[in-house]
Enzyme design. Structure first.
Site, PDB file in Angstrom:
ATOM      1  CG  ASP A  95       7.467 -36.107 -33.658  1.00  0.00           C
ATOM      2  OD1 ASP A  95       8.646 -36.046 -33.271  1.00  0.00           O
ATOM      3  OD2 ASP A  95       6.976 -35.305 -34.462  1.00  0.00           O
ATOM      4  N   GLY A 129      10.112 -38.186 -35.753  1.00  0.00           N
ATOM      5  CA  GLY A 129      10.826 -37.404 -36.756  1.00  0.00           C
ATOM      6  C   GLY A 129      10.402 -37.752 -38.170  1.00  0.00           C
ATOM      7  CG  ASP A 153       5.238 -42.867 -39.163  1.00  0.00           C
ATOM      8  OD1 ASP A 153       6.102 -42.045 -38.801  1.00  0.00           O
ATOM      9  OD2 ASP A 153       4.044 -42.571 -39.289  1.00  0.00           O
ATOM     10  CG  ASP A 185      -0.439 -34.219 -31.724  1.00  0.00           C
ATOM     11  OD1 ASP A 185      -0.826 -35.304 -32.190  1.00  0.00           O
ATOM     12  OD2 ASP A 185       0.243 -33.415 -32.383  1.00  0.00           O
ATOM     13  CB  CYS A 191     -12.424 -19.911 -20.016  1.00  0.00           C
ATOM     14  SG  CYS A 191     -10.736 -20.459 -20.349  1.00  0.00           S
ATOM     15  CB  CYS A 250      -7.255 -19.669 -19.349  1.00  0.00           C
ATOM     16  SG  CYS A 250      -7.742 -18.247 -20.333  1.00  0.00           S
ATOM     17  CB  CYS A 303     -11.211 -16.260 -19.363  1.00  0.00           C
ATOM     18  SG  CYS A 303     -11.135 -16.739 -21.088  1.00  0.00           S
ATOM     19  CG  HIS A 357      -8.808 -18.628 -24.256  1.00  0.00           C
ATOM     20  ND1 HIS A 357      -9.822 -18.745 -23.335  1.00  0.00           N
ATOM     21  CD2 HIS A 357      -9.381 -18.802 -25.477  1.00  0.00           C
ATOM     22  CE1 HIS A 357     -10.967 -18.965 -23.970  1.00  0.00           C
ATOM     23  NE2 HIS A 357     -10.723 -19.002 -25.270  1.00  0.00           N
TER      24      HIS A 357
HETATM   25 ZN   LIG Z   1      -9.776 -18.622 -21.255  1.00  0.00          ZN
END
Ligand SMILES: [Zn+2]
Length: 396
Positions: free
Chosen positions: A116, A118, A170, A289, A327, A329, A332, A358
């Site tokens: 970005d 700043g 900006d 984001d 999930c 991850c 999990c 997660h």
């Molecule tokens: Zn997970």
């Protein structure tokens, strides 16, 4: 979560062309459209690989997504990460990052990166001394040193950091602000954008413009037209998720999305909740984001089925089932709710890391599930519950 549970259907593969060596390093290719909304799937080609959209991007403020290694981050399905120009300028300074060979090498992330400008941090965090048409002067929160940030300086810092995408400098007005103040911020943002374009010379880095305009439809429309007229390879919409009511954010997303040129990626800045991302995708947005997944993880909260679960809660003490059986991850796949509850209760750092992984995985998977639904022609059907007027709408 109906859309994520629909994984049994035959997945439609993503048909994304391979990068032509002679082609420009930046290209946005639209690979599928939803016939009932403005939702689309795309491939954003960058010098460090392709970002398949729609896609959530984790935030690595100080060149680190807090608590997560680069290979772990890759396993979440994230393809592009953010870093923060303001924070990296203060520490360690862009010269150190450039000395290391740029941000990719410095943080060992081989995929695409976006920095970005700043601007948002200067206006929201900085102790501002002076703001005028030239730029902003503020005191460093670290050592009180006076720092001037202008569109030219922001471009120099971002070119030194070397991300794949740089954002225009900006002025993001606070919420609430008067129409006169927001109009002045818009004028400044547009003139700063011209200076950013004139000063940005790095061919292996794309520059995205930012639409401002607060909650004022006429200013949003004008800003979208001005930024779209610059012919940039990507457009972001800023000044949302700054404290305005969510209905206002939905209205801005619905108004501005259709005003943006179809051929470039559309990035909705600072938005990462499921409902808002679904509404935005339906209105043609591609990239998102938010610091939420890691921030919640550090506070012992997990995003499960669109809700926030506090893992400190005693109800998890004897619960030996996974957090979310669907999930992939590590939290999990390897652990139980009882173990995660124990880690969070005892403030073990692994608990915060696992919950961060997660939560990022959940947001990335939600955006990739939207992409799959768009390709399969069932986006409107599967994601309609995320529209706010639907009785099934979630509210976190
Ligand atoms: Zn997970």
């Amino acid at each position: 979560m109906r859309a994520l549970a629909s994984g049994q259907r035959q997945a439609v593969p993503i048909s994304c062309s391979t990068q032509d060596r002679n082609a420009t390093p930046f290209r946005f290719e639209i690979t599928a459209h939803c016939s009932h909304s403005r939702a689309r799937c795309g491939c954003l080609h960058t010098p460090h690989g392709v970002v398949q959209t729609p896609r959530f991007m984790p935030v690595g403020t100080l060149a680190t997504v807090k608590g997560v290694t680069a290979p772990q981050l890759q396993d979440t399905g994230a393809q592009m990460v953010l870093a923060n120009t303001y924070h990296l300028h203060l520490q360690p300074g862009e010269a150190i990052v450039a000395e290391a060979g740029g941000l990719h090498r410095f943080m060992a992330w081989e995929g695409p990166i976006l920095t970005d400008s700043g601007g948002f941090q200067v206006f929201s965090l900085g102790d501002i001394n002076r703001i005028d048409d030239d730029g902003v002067t503020f005191r460093s929160p670290r050592d009180g040193q006076r720092i001037a940030l202008t569109p030219e300086r922001s471009m120099e810092i971002q070119m030194a950091l070397g991300a794949d995408v740089a954002m225009a400098f900006d002025q993001c007005p606070p919420y609430p602000a008067s129409e006169a103040d927001v109009a002045a911020a818009c004028r400044r943002t547009h003139s700063w954008l011209e200076r950013c374009i004139a000063h940005h010379t790095r061919p292996d880095q794309a520059l995205f413009g930012i639409v401002q305009g607060g909650c004022f439809p006429a200013l949003r429309q004008e800003s979208a037209q001005v930024v779209a007229s610059m012919g940039l390879p990507g457009i972001a919409v800023g000044g949302v998720s700054v404290g305005e009511p969510t209905e206002e954010m939905h209205r801005i997303v619905r108004q501005v999305g259709p005003l943006l040129p179809d051929a470039v990626p559309h990035y909705l800045m600072g938005v990462g909740s499921l409902r808002e991302m679904a509404i935005a995708v339906a209105n043609g947005f591609d990239l998102f984001d938010c610091v939420l997944p890691t921030r919640l993880g550090r506070h012992g909260a997990a995003l499960v089925e669109g809700e926030r679960w506090n893992l400190k809660n005693a109800r998890f003490r004897h619960d030996h089932t996974p957090l979310d059986a669907s999930c992939p991850c590590p939290a999990c796949r390897l652990h139980s709710r009882a173990y995660l509850h124990h880690l969070i209760k005892t403030e073990e750092m692994l608990g915060k890391i696992l919950l961060s992984l997660h939560n990022i995985t959940q947001l990335v998977r939600f955006t990739t599930a939207m992409g799959q639904a768009i390709r399969e022609g069932c986006f409107a059907e599967d994601f309609a519950p995320w529209e706010p007027d639907s009785p099934a709408a979630h509210t976190w």
